[in-house]
Motif scaffolding. Structure first.
Motif, PDB file in Angstrom:
ATOM      1  N   LEU A 194       1.000  -1.333  -0.473  1.00 55.89           N
ATOM      2  CA  LEU A 194      -0.022  -0.045   0.157  1.00 55.89           C
ATOM      3  C   LEU A 194       1.000   1.277   0.310  1.00 55.89           C
ATOM      4  O   LEU A 194       0.547   2.184  -0.550  1.00 55.89           O
ATOM      5  CB  LEU A 194      -0.976   0.393   1.532  1.00 55.89           C
ATOM      6  CG  LEU A 194      -1.724   1.174   1.268  1.00 55.89           C
ATOM      7  CD1 LEU A 194      -2.551   1.180  -0.174  1.00 55.89           C
ATOM      8  CD2 LEU A 194      -2.398   0.994   2.769  1.00 55.89           C
ATOM      9  N   ASN A 195       1.688   1.360   0.603  1.00 57.67           N
ATOM     10  CA  ASN A 195       3.198   2.447   0.826  1.00 57.67           C
ATOM     11  C   ASN A 195       3.349   2.565   0.101  1.00 57.67           C
ATOM     12  O   ASN A 195       3.421   3.457  -0.892  1.00 57.67           O
ATOM     13  CB  ASN A 195       4.883   1.546   1.445  1.00 57.67           C
ATOM     14  CG  ASN A 195       4.454   3.588   2.566  1.00 57.67           C
ATOM     15  OD1 ASN A 195       5.285   3.160   3.365  1.00 57.67           O
ATOM     16  ND2 ASN A 195       4.477   4.066   2.170  1.00 57.67           N
ATOM     17  N   LEU A 196       3.763   1.418  -1.449  1.00 61.03           N
ATOM     18  CA  LEU A 196       4.165   2.003  -3.054  1.00 61.03           C
ATOM     19  C   LEU A 196       3.524   2.406  -3.310  1.00 61.03           C
ATOM     20  O   LEU A 196       3.620   3.490  -4.582  1.00 61.03           O
ATOM     21  CB  LEU A 196       4.474   0.587  -3.037  1.00 61.03           C
ATOM     22  CG  LEU A 196       4.968   0.846  -5.186  1.00 61.03           C
ATOM     23  CD1 LEU A 196       5.684   0.832  -5.161  1.00 61.03           C
ATOM     24  CD2 LEU A 196       5.223  -0.909  -5.713  1.00 61.03           C
ATOM     25  N   LEU A 197       1.863   1.985  -3.528  1.00 60.76           N
ATOM     26  CA  LEU A 197       1.000   2.280  -3.758  1.00 60.76           C
ATOM     27  C   LEU A 197       0.917   4.199  -4.189  1.00 60.76           C
ATOM     28  O   LEU A 197       0.583   4.701  -4.745  1.00 60.76           O
ATOM     29  CB  LEU A 197      -0.444   1.642  -3.995  1.00 60.76           C
ATOM     30  CG  LEU A 197      -0.315   0.773  -4.560  1.00 60.76           C
ATOM     31  CD1 LEU A 197      -1.072  -0.480  -4.852  1.00 60.76           C
ATOM     32  CD2 LEU A 197      -0.030   0.423  -5.966  1.00 60.76           C
ATOM     33  N   GLN A 198       1.432   4.353  -2.833  1.00 61.06           N
ATOM     34  CA  GLN A 198       0.937   5.615  -1.939  1.00 61.06           C
ATOM     35  C   GLN A 198       2.074   6.711  -2.292  1.00 61.06           C
ATOM     36  O   GLN A 198       2.018   7.696  -3.688  1.00 61.06           O
ATOM     37  CB  GLN A 198       0.832   5.996  -0.394  1.00 61.06           C
ATOM     38  CG  GLN A 198      -0.137   5.166   0.435  1.00 61.06           C
ATOM     39  CD  GLN A 198      -0.356   5.328   1.646  1.00 61.06           C
ATOM     40  OE1 GLN A 198       0.617   5.079   2.115  1.00 61.06           O
ATOM     41  NE2 GLN A 198      -1.534   5.163   2.231  1.00 61.06           N
TER      42      GLN A 198
END
Length: 477
Positions: free
Chosen positions: A360-364
């Protein structure tokens, strides 16, 4: 058959098992100033020993442990003791700590060096696998006084240059359709390993699409210092358009306003996850916390969710109507939950679930710093020999030339590979659409049948190892 794509094993160095304690015992909401329990007479040898794992008692040490995260541990020269941290920080420290982490100190990517396999020379897939085994043997036998060489392979290395050329064809087709000749061909790759994928993509563009190659800018984002040196040495003299950035993608601050393509091949399986469990009476979520005592013993405790990233993931999942892994009837009925939790030996928390918070951090990061990106991502969709839990990882190492899967996450830092499967359908829901189109999910063979020159990897029997291997891999684009 080579299908999982890894060679790595089970802990022979850590006999400490995860301790279950009731969530209330570690709930700051219910006990703002908990008083440490008094010491009781008991065995001094605490190896695999707990006074009573079901009555909520905690040893005095648990109340005095220092909270840390993976960033704070980057300067540590040895694994920490007397600390507590979220599960994702424990995993990141175990895998990536520059002084004792698995990737900086143990892992070796299988590399056929400057040669590639001549698939037409093999009678069948079995003969090809035998040749791969011979090349593995060339790395030498393991030492018998510790973990062996952590050697693992990827389709990029096994099927070079044809696998990389398939990825290149996928990207250039989209670029020519939408952006050429008005925009440069900008590519970012994270976790570029030996630089093989980048080399194969750029060689293909230079040979087949010279006009596109002249407008190509290839950026690598790499956390490993040793791999940064290797990538620069291997790539930059042949392809001056390559720039290697030595940093974690999670520390990226530069905004890329132009259209670009973002590559993450065989990378996100090593992205750290957090552990979440739910109180079966209230459905309140709890986050897992790894504790390491001053004696170096591991435990897993639970506290109400307070971490912002875990909270964001749970809110995103709720918004997308992805239900938590709790029985539908229990979710719907408080009375049934009360009845169930009052049964003898019934757990008060749901099963352990590993949630992909770093993904999720990557997508953010992509949304904030690469707003016009198109993501090409490939990784495992399921894995054998996982530890207990929902969406649980494989934890493994090599010892005396044998790959042994482990049964717990709580193992000696740096000695073990920890890698997860990815739910690609849910990833496609969470991932951001590009323009008016959301990313699509492909079976591995489906992707290759669309973009690869399959004649180059076919053996004389008619089998095609590049299609037949890695059945547990999917592609998102």
């Amino acid at each position: 058959m080579i299908s999982a794509g890894r060679l790595a094993t089970r802990s022979l160095f850590n006999a400490r098992l995860p301790t279950f304690v009731t969530a209330a015992a570690y709930s700051s909401a219910s006990t703002p100033n908990p008083k440490p329990p008094q010491k009781t007479d008991g065995p001094e040898d605490k190896w695999n020993y707990n006074v009573n794992p079901f009555d909520g008692t905690l040893s005095e040490d648990h109340f005095n442990l220092k909270p840390v995260d993976a960033n704070a541990l980057e300067g540590a020269s040895s694994p920490p003791v007397g600390v507590r941290m979220l599960v994702r920080d424990f995993i990141e420290d175990s895998l990536y700590n520059p002084h004792y982490g698995y990737f900086p100190k143990q892992a070796t990517i299988f590399d056929t060096q400057k040669t590639s396999f001549d698939f037409s020379s093999f009678r069948d897939s079995v003969e090809f696998q035998e040749e791969v085994a011979r090349k593995y043997a060339a790395y030498g036998a393991d030492k018998h006084d510790g973990p062996g060489r952590q050697l693992w392979h990827t389709p990029t290395e096994l099927f070079k240059p044809w696998y990389g050329r398939a990825a290149a064809q996928c990207l250039v087709s989209e670029y020519l359709l939408k952006y050429f000749p008005y925009e440069d061909f900008i590519i970012y790759e994270i976790g570029a390993g030996n630089g093989t994928l980048a080399m194969d993509i750029l060689n293909f563009l230079q040979e087949r699409y010279p006009d596109v190659y002249e407008r190509t800018r290839y950026n690598i984002i790499e956390i490993s210092g040793s791999l940064v040196k290797l990538q620069r040495k291997k790539l930059q003299s042949l392809h001056p358009c390559v720039k290697v950035n030595h940093k974690s993608i999670f520390q990226w601050k530069t905004r890329e306003p132009a259209p670009c393509f973002f590559i993450a091949m065989e990378v996100i399986d090593n992205f750290a996850h957090d552990v979440v469990r739910y109180d079966l009476r209230t459905l309140k979520p709890y986050q897992g916390v790894v504790t390491i005592s001053k004696e170096g013993e591991f435990d897993m405790l639970y506290e109400p969710v307070s971490d912002p990233l875990i909270s964001t993931f749970l809110k995103t999942r709720s918004h997308l109507k992805h239900n938590p892994p709790i029985n539908r009837l229990l979710r719907a009925s408080p009375a049934l939950r009360s009845l169930y939790t009052n049964l003898p030996f019934a757990p008060n928390l749901s099963a352990v679930e590993y949630v992909p918070t770093r993904l999720l951090n990557l997508l953010q990061t992509l949304r904030n710093h690469f707003p016009r990106h198109r993501l090409l991502l490939s990784d495992f969709s399921d894995l054998p020999d996982t530890i207990p839990g929902i969406n649980a990882p494989v934890v493994q190492t090599r010892f005396r030339n044998v790959t042994v899967p482990c049964s717990t996450l709580l193992v000696k830092q740096g000695y073990f590979d920890i890698f997860f499967p990815t739910n690609f359908e849910r990833l496609a829901d969470i991932g951001l659409p590009v323009g008016e189109r959301k990313s699509s999910v492909f079976e591995h063979s489906e992707f290759l049948e669309t973009y690869a020159d399959l004649g180059k990897t076919q053996v004389r029997s008619g089998e095609n190892p590049m299609l037949d291997f890695y059945k547990n891999v999917k592609v998102l684009f």
